[in-house]
Motif scaffolding. Structure first.
Motif, PDB file in Angstrom:
ATOM      1  N   ASP A 322       0.828  -1.169  -0.045  1.00 33.79           N
ATOM      2  CA  ASP A 322       0.055  -0.222   0.025  1.00 33.79           C
ATOM      3  C   ASP A 322       0.721   1.078   0.063  1.00 33.79           C
ATOM      4  N   ALA A 323       2.051   1.027   0.672  1.00 33.73           N
ATOM      5  CA  ALA A 323       2.857   2.449   0.603  1.00 33.73           C
ATOM      6  C   ALA A 323       3.282   2.866  -0.525  1.00 33.73           C
ATOM      7  N   LEU A 324       3.919   1.451  -1.130  1.00 33.47           N
ATOM      8  CA  LEU A 324       4.587   1.817  -2.440  1.00 33.47           C
ATOM      9  C   LEU A 324       3.498   2.137  -3.696  1.00 33.47           C
ATOM     10  N   LEU A 325       2.286   1.486  -3.586  1.00 30.67           N
ATOM     11  CA  LEU A 325       1.403   1.968  -4.713  1.00 30.67           C
ATOM     12  C   LEU A 325       0.968   3.272  -4.390  1.00 30.67           C
ATOM     13  N   ASP A 326       0.643   3.663  -3.184  1.00 27.84           N
ATOM     14  CA  ASP A 326       0.205   5.092  -2.878  1.00 27.84           C
ATOM     15  C   ASP A 326       1.335   6.231  -3.467  1.00 27.84           C
ATOM     16  N   GLY A 327       2.555   5.873  -3.285  1.00 26.39           N
ATOM     17  CA  GLY A 327       3.605   6.737  -3.864  1.00 26.39           C
ATOM     18  C   GLY A 327       3.525   6.789  -5.302  1.00 26.39           C
ATOM     19  N   LEU A 328       3.450   5.663  -5.811  1.00 24.69           N
ATOM     20  CA  LEU A 328       3.486   5.506  -7.338  1.00 24.69           C
ATOM     21  C   LEU A 328       2.491   6.279  -8.011  1.00 24.69           C
ATOM     22  N   HIS A 329       1.261   5.977  -7.444  1.00 23.91           N
ATOM     23  CA  HIS A 329       0.051   6.649  -7.926  1.00 23.91           C
ATOM     24  C   HIS A 329       0.011   8.144  -7.881  1.00 23.91           C
ATOM     25  N   ARG A 330       0.585   8.839  -6.787  1.00 22.26           N
ATOM     26  CA  ARG A 330       0.992  10.146  -6.258  1.00 22.26           C
ATOM     27  C   ARG A 330       1.695  10.701  -7.665  1.00 22.26           C
ATOM     28  N   ILE A 331       2.641  10.040  -8.436  1.00 21.83           N
ATOM     29  CA  ILE A 331       3.380  10.565  -9.171  1.00 21.83           C
ATOM     30  C   ILE A 331       2.865  10.166 -10.782  1.00 21.83           C
ATOM     31  N   GLY A 332       1.836   9.793 -10.646  1.00 22.98           N
ATOM     32  CA  GLY A 332       0.970   9.516 -12.047  1.00 22.98           C
ATOM     33  C   GLY A 332       1.321   8.153 -12.738  1.00 22.98           C
ATOM     34  N   TRP A 333       1.942   7.283 -11.956  1.00 18.34           N
ATOM     35  CA  TRP A 333       2.145   5.838 -12.372  1.00 18.34           C
ATOM     36  C   TRP A 333       1.140   4.986 -12.407  1.00 18.34           C
ATOM     37  N   GLU A 334       0.951   3.992 -13.310  1.00 18.07           N
ATOM     38  CA  GLU A 334      -0.139   3.085 -13.262  1.00 18.07           C
ATOM     39  C   GLU A 334       0.786   1.648 -12.766  1.00 18.07           C
ATOM     40  N   ALA A 335      -0.285   0.907 -11.811  1.00 16.66           N
ATOM     41  CA  ALA A 335       0.136   0.064 -11.255  1.00 16.66           C
ATOM     42  C   ALA A 335      -1.003  -0.659 -10.455  1.00 16.66           C
ATOM     43  N   ALA A 336      -1.361  -1.982 -10.979  1.00 19.80           N
ATOM     44  CA  ALA A 336      -2.431  -2.623 -10.307  1.00 19.80           C
ATOM     45  C   ALA A 336      -2.067  -3.044  -8.958  1.00 19.80           C
ATOM     46  N   THR A 337      -3.078  -3.336  -8.194  1.00 19.22           N
ATOM     47  CA  THR A 337      -2.930  -3.694  -6.809  1.00 19.22           C
ATOM     48  C   THR A 337      -2.933  -5.288  -6.691  1.00 19.22           C
ATOM     49  N   PRO A 338      -1.636  -5.902  -6.396  1.00 17.46           N
ATOM     50  CA  PRO A 338      -1.681  -7.192  -6.235  1.00 17.46           C
ATOM     51  C   PRO A 338      -2.353  -7.681  -5.187  1.00 17.46           C
ATOM     52  N   ARG A 339      -3.062  -9.067  -5.288  1.00 23.53           N
ATOM     53  CA  ARG A 339      -3.713  -9.702  -4.113  1.00 23.53           C
ATOM     54  C   ARG A 339      -2.788 -10.826  -3.557  1.00 23.53           C
ATOM     55  N   ALA A 340      -1.662 -11.080  -3.949  1.00 22.57           N
ATOM     56  CA  ALA A 340      -0.543 -11.910  -3.448  1.00 22.57           C
ATOM     57  C   ALA A 340       0.690 -11.636  -3.845  1.00 22.57           C
ATOM     58  N   GLY A 341       1.708 -12.381  -3.356  1.00 20.19           N
ATOM     59  CA  GLY A 341       2.929 -12.240  -3.835  1.00 20.19           C
ATOM     60  C   GLY A 341       3.725 -10.965  -3.016  1.00 20.19           C
ATOM     61  N   MET A 342       4.991 -10.762  -3.529  1.00 21.30           N
ATOM     62  CA  MET A 342       5.710  -9.643  -2.775  1.00 21.30           C
ATOM     63  C   MET A 342       6.497  -8.722  -4.027  1.00 21.30           C
ATOM     64  N   PHE A 343       5.640  -8.524  -4.682  1.00 21.92           N
ATOM     65  CA  PHE A 343       6.192  -7.462  -6.148  1.00 21.92           C
ATOM     66  C   PHE A 343       4.900  -6.704  -6.314  1.00 21.92           C
ATOM     67  N   VAL A 344       5.336  -5.291  -6.897  1.00 17.90           N
ATOM     68  CA  VAL A 344       4.316  -4.546  -7.578  1.00 17.90           C
ATOM     69  C   VAL A 344       4.832  -4.564  -9.084  1.00 17.90           C
TER      70      VAL A 344
END
Length: 428
Positions: A322-344
């Protein structure tokens, strides 16, 4: 005999020319290592004192549970644990594994014939390919692919057909199409869910369809279930073996590297079809003497007594996600929210893809931003345009990584703007 006498017995033309080491064709078939540039630059920067945030390799940074480490230490003092071990693993460890399968997935397995211990799941997978594949044999693999899924087959002298995993229904259709149009038909299907690197997940009915296809077209299945223990938001990754008839056609590899934080311990397992496991056991019997018994004893304790810790570890990965996705979305990047695993699995912004490929973009982030990531092209052509970011740093470090990426791109954007003129368009 003096030296001159000894030398006189050597043929006159001996020693002429440069000695050359010629690798086997299986090694010559391997491409240059895609991550070599990044790893070398990362090493050099750290030697120079740079605090590089490494989101490249999915190397768990948290320790195993203390009770597991204590059992390991205790077991090393038992002199009976220092001899060669059976290559298929301690029976009690296999029993704990099969108990977990029944408890978590409702799958009944015979610990004697349907389970084997591996020196990490990667070793087991590679040796299974040696047991199953040979010249002229073809395996279907997911795309983008974790490198061993491609090169484990290549090193076993097999051929590969890579099928995209983004759309699960299309993936199933492509399996059927490949089996209908390839001759000889593919011998093996490799599946990997939760998927590395793209984080795609599936439900149980997907595996049920896989079993039907395997029986219809007579191919074997290897399920790489490495991220079985790391899931979020109420999602439980399903086991391939839980689908009816799965054990008739395939096996599943699991590992203690992720959920149990035991990556360096190299504890993996293969479960399922007894004939396929017998083939793996045959190869392992020639290649290794089994795992250090003290590690196996500690692994028994981990499987038996630390299930709650696995849930806590998944929660740690969720907060990092959540911390990484929040940051990436703030700078305008596209990234899906994974339901499992240890990667974005993040999309590189389009304006940067117009200027450079994904490997060069990753190198730019490392050289100018002190952040290491894995370029998607390292997972095959389907990965081009994406970056894989591992959730191995704490939340503050992940937020810092995004700030450094943003500043790096802002500096580079200024450089491009100052260099560009109306008559000098930007090029790749």
């Amino acid at each position: 005999m003096n030296h001159s006498d000894n030398n006189s017995s050597v043929p006159a033309d001996s020693g002429d020319g440069e000695f050359r080491v010629e690798f086997a064709s299986r090694v010559q078939r391997l491409p240059p290592y895609m991550f070599g540039r990044i790893n070398n630059t990362l090493y050099q920067k750290r030697r120079a004192g740079h605090d590089v945030i490494d989101l490249g390799m999915g190397n768990p940074s948290d320790p195993p549970e203390r009770v597991v480490m204590e059992k390991m230490v205790e077991a090393t003092y038992d002199e009976r644990n220092h001899g060669y071990s059976k290559s298929n693993g301690l029976l009690n460890l296999r029993r704990e594994l099969t108990s977990k399968y029944f408890r978590k997935y409702g799958v009944r397995l015979d610990p004697d014939s349907e389970a084997i211990v591996c020196l990490g799941s990667k070793e087991g997978f590679s040796h299974m390919c040696l047991a199953l594949m040979g010249p002229g044999d073809t395996a279907m693999i997911p795309a983008p692919y974790f490198p061993v899924h491609m090169y484990g087959v290549v090193l076993a002298a097999g051929n590969v057909v890579a099928l995209e995993v983004a759309d699960s229904e299309k993936f199933l259709q492509n399996i059927a199409y490949t089996c209908q149009h390839f001759y000889p038909r593919p011998k093996l299907l490799i599946i990997n869910y939760p998927h590395n690197p793209s984080t795609v997940t599936v439900e149980q009915d997907f595996f049920t369809e896989i079993v039907k296809l395997a029986k219809r077209y007579n191919f074997m299945v290897i399920s790489d279930f490495a991220y079985s223990d790391v899931a979020f938001d109420g999602y439980t990754p399903p086991s391939f073996l839980a689908s009816p008839g799965a054990i008739d056609v395939g096996v599943e590899f699991t590992t203690m590297s992720k959920g149990y934080n035991m990556a360096g311990w190299r504890v993996g397992f293969c479960t399922g079809n007894r004939e396929m496991i017998r083939g793996l056991a045959t190869i392992k019997g020639y290649y290794d003497y089994g795992m250090f018994q003290a590690i196996q004893i500690a692994a028994i304790v981990a499987l038996r007594d630390t299930e709650a810790a696995i849930e806590r570890q998944s929660e740690i990965y969720r907060t990092r996600r959540d911390a990484l996705l929040d940051g990436l979305h703030r700078i305008g990047w596209e990234a899906a929210t994974p339901r499992a695993g240890m990667f974005v699995w993040a999309k590189v912004p389009e304006k940067w893809l117009q200027r450079m490929n994904t490997l060069d973009f990753a190198m730019m982030l490392l050289e100018d931003g002190d952040v290491a990531v894995s370029p998607g092209s390292g997972f095959g052509p389907t990965g081009e345009g994406y970056l894989r970011m591992a959730l191995v740093e704490n939340e503050n470090r992940l937020r810092q990584a995004v700030r450094q990426i943003s500043r790096c791109l802002e500096r580079r954007e200024q450089d491009y703007s100052s260099a560009a003129t109306p008559t000098t368009p930007l090029t790749k």
